[in-house]
Design an enzyme around this catalytic site. Structure first.
Site, PDB file in Angstrom:
ATOM      1  N   HIS A 181      -1.062  16.507 -21.168  1.00  0.00           N
ATOM      2  CA  HIS A 181      -1.967  15.956 -20.145  1.00  0.00           C
ATOM      3  C   HIS A 181      -1.934  16.788 -18.851  1.00  0.00           C
ATOM      4  CE1 HIS A 181      -4.081  12.053 -18.671  1.00  0.00           C
ATOM      5  NE2 HIS A 181      -4.580  13.133 -18.079  1.00  0.00           N
ATOM      6  N   ARG A 215      -9.346  10.805 -22.472  1.00  0.00           N
ATOM      7  CA  ARG A 215      -8.255   9.837 -22.506  1.00  0.00           C
ATOM      8  C   ARG A 215      -7.922   9.572 -23.967  1.00  0.00           C
ATOM      9  NH1 ARG A 215      -7.241  11.002 -18.145  1.00  0.00           N
ATOM     10  NH2 ARG A 215      -7.007   9.717 -16.289  1.00  0.00           N
ATOM     11  N   GLU A 256       1.555   8.191 -23.883  1.00  0.00           N
ATOM     12  CA  GLU A 256       2.048   9.415 -23.240  1.00  0.00           C
ATOM     13  C   GLU A 256       3.371   9.129 -22.542  1.00  0.00           C
ATOM     14  OE1 GLU A 256      -1.067  11.080 -20.760  1.00  0.00           O
ATOM     15  OE2 GLU A 256      -2.479  11.076 -22.418  1.00  0.00           O
TER      16      GLU A 256
HETATM   17  C1  OXD Z   1      -7.516  12.669 -14.290  1.00  0.00           C
HETATM   18  C2  OXD Z   1      -6.817  13.512 -15.262  1.00  0.00           C
HETATM   19  O1  OXD Z   1      -7.874  11.522 -14.595  1.00  0.00           O
HETATM   20  O2  OXD Z   1      -6.457  14.656 -14.922  1.00  0.00           O
HETATM   21  O3  OXD Z   1      -7.716  13.129 -13.158  1.00  0.00           O
HETATM   22  O4  OXD Z   1      -6.589  13.074 -16.391  1.00  0.00           O
END
Ligand code: OXD
Length: 317
Positions: A278, A230, A259
């Site tokens: 992402h 993240r 994002e």
């Molecule tokens: C998730 C991701 O949290 O792909 O599944 O970022």
């Protein structure tokens, strides 16, 4: 006859997905709706299947029957709002289905940097034939920060590529693909040994802004930082500074503080940075795996058995 279990899914499903869900128990009904239209069905919903990045709070507040919220993602950061925290609504995620695509994405980034693709692709666009420095990942050290199911799959593939694998982990378990385990408080020691540092941790209060300039300074100046976790795990301004000043050599980033990454971010135009939007976990297999996991958990829910991937709302994962 009214359905006994109404499941509202905030994503399109193929018929095979719906059939697999409704086959779990008689009287199970599946409704598919987007977030804008979900309000029409929420009052009758017992189980809500959503994405961890969606803002479902208004729906949640209008859902008197809701017992269980399931995230199709691993991340649940947008789902941990105060009302759900204070409730006994079950919250589960899709942890465990990301290992294959995300580990392939990490390999792709490491290989792209060692084979110079970050420099060669822009050259090709200019029709320029010019060699760039190349290297190997063989016998390089990968430092995996967070050895959950994704970290383990990265470790396995990295070992298969002849790399030395080190990792941080809360518990000192036996890990067949890891040469050395460090405790989370030994992060900086581990960072100093790695040629590639991969962030593979959930975002929690503890991991928020875990990577600051100090952590980048603990890394080798020849090392690459890869984030498939993240964006908020990293203080992004510090990362930009580390990249601009040559504190580290480069970065492969799939996640960002904001994002989509804003157009004025310097990360877009650095030739030592690979930006991906992402998508590290995405592949055509994603929804099949996610629905299978949900169906397995639905069986447990219906049979009143212990469920998989129940989020500890206090810990946030
Ligand atoms: C998730 C991701 O949290 O792909 O599944 O970022």
């Amino acid at each position: 006859m009214a359905s006994e279990l109404n499941i509202l899914v905030l994503n399109n499903l193929a018929d095979r997905h719906k059939d697999a869900i409704t086959a779990v128990a008689p009287g199970t009904a599946v409704t598919v709706a987007d977030l804008d239209h979900a309000g029409e069905y929420i009052a009758a919903t017992d189980i809500l299947v959503t994405w961890g990045f969606m803002d479902i709070r208004p729906l949640y507040l209008a859902a008197p029957r809701l017992k269980w919220v399931h995230a199709l993602t691993a991340g649940v950061e947008n789902l941990l709002f105060p009302e759900i925290q204070a409730s006994d609504t079950i919250l589960t995620n899709s942890k465990g289905i990301h290992g294959i695509p995300v580990s392939e994405h990490v390999l792709a980034l490491m290989l792209a940097f060692t084979r110079g693709l970050n420099l060669l692709i822009p050259q090709q666009q200019e029709k320029r034939w010019s060699r760039v420095p190349t290297d190997e990942i063989h016998e390089k050290t990968i430092g995996i920060v967070g050895l959950g199911s994704i970290g383990r799959e990265i470790a396995k593939k990295a070992k298969g590529m002849g790399m030395e694998v080190v990792a941080t982990k809360q518990e000192m378990t036996t890990e067949i693909f890891v040469d050395k385990l460090y405790k989370p408080e030994q992060l900086r020691d581990m960072l100093g040994t790695a040629d590639f540092v991969v962030a593979a941790l959930p975002l929690t209060e503890k991991t928020n802004s875990l990577f600051t300039l100090d952590e980048f300074q603990a890394m080798k100046p020849t090392a690459y930082f890869i984030n498939i976790a993240r964006g908020a795990i990293v203080r992004q301004a510090d990362l930009v500074m580390a990249l601009q000043l040559g504190v580290i050599k480069g970065a492969g980033l799939d996640v960002f503080e904001e994002e989509p990454l804003p157009a004025d971010s310097p990360l877009w135009t650095m030739n030592n940075v690979i930006v991906t939007p992402h998508l590290a976990a995405l592949s055509p297999a994603y929804l099949d795996r996610a629905v299978k996991l949900f169906v397995d958990n639905l069986v447990r829910y219906v049979e009143n058995r212990e469920m998989f991937n129940v989020i500890d709302k206090a810990k946030g994962y």
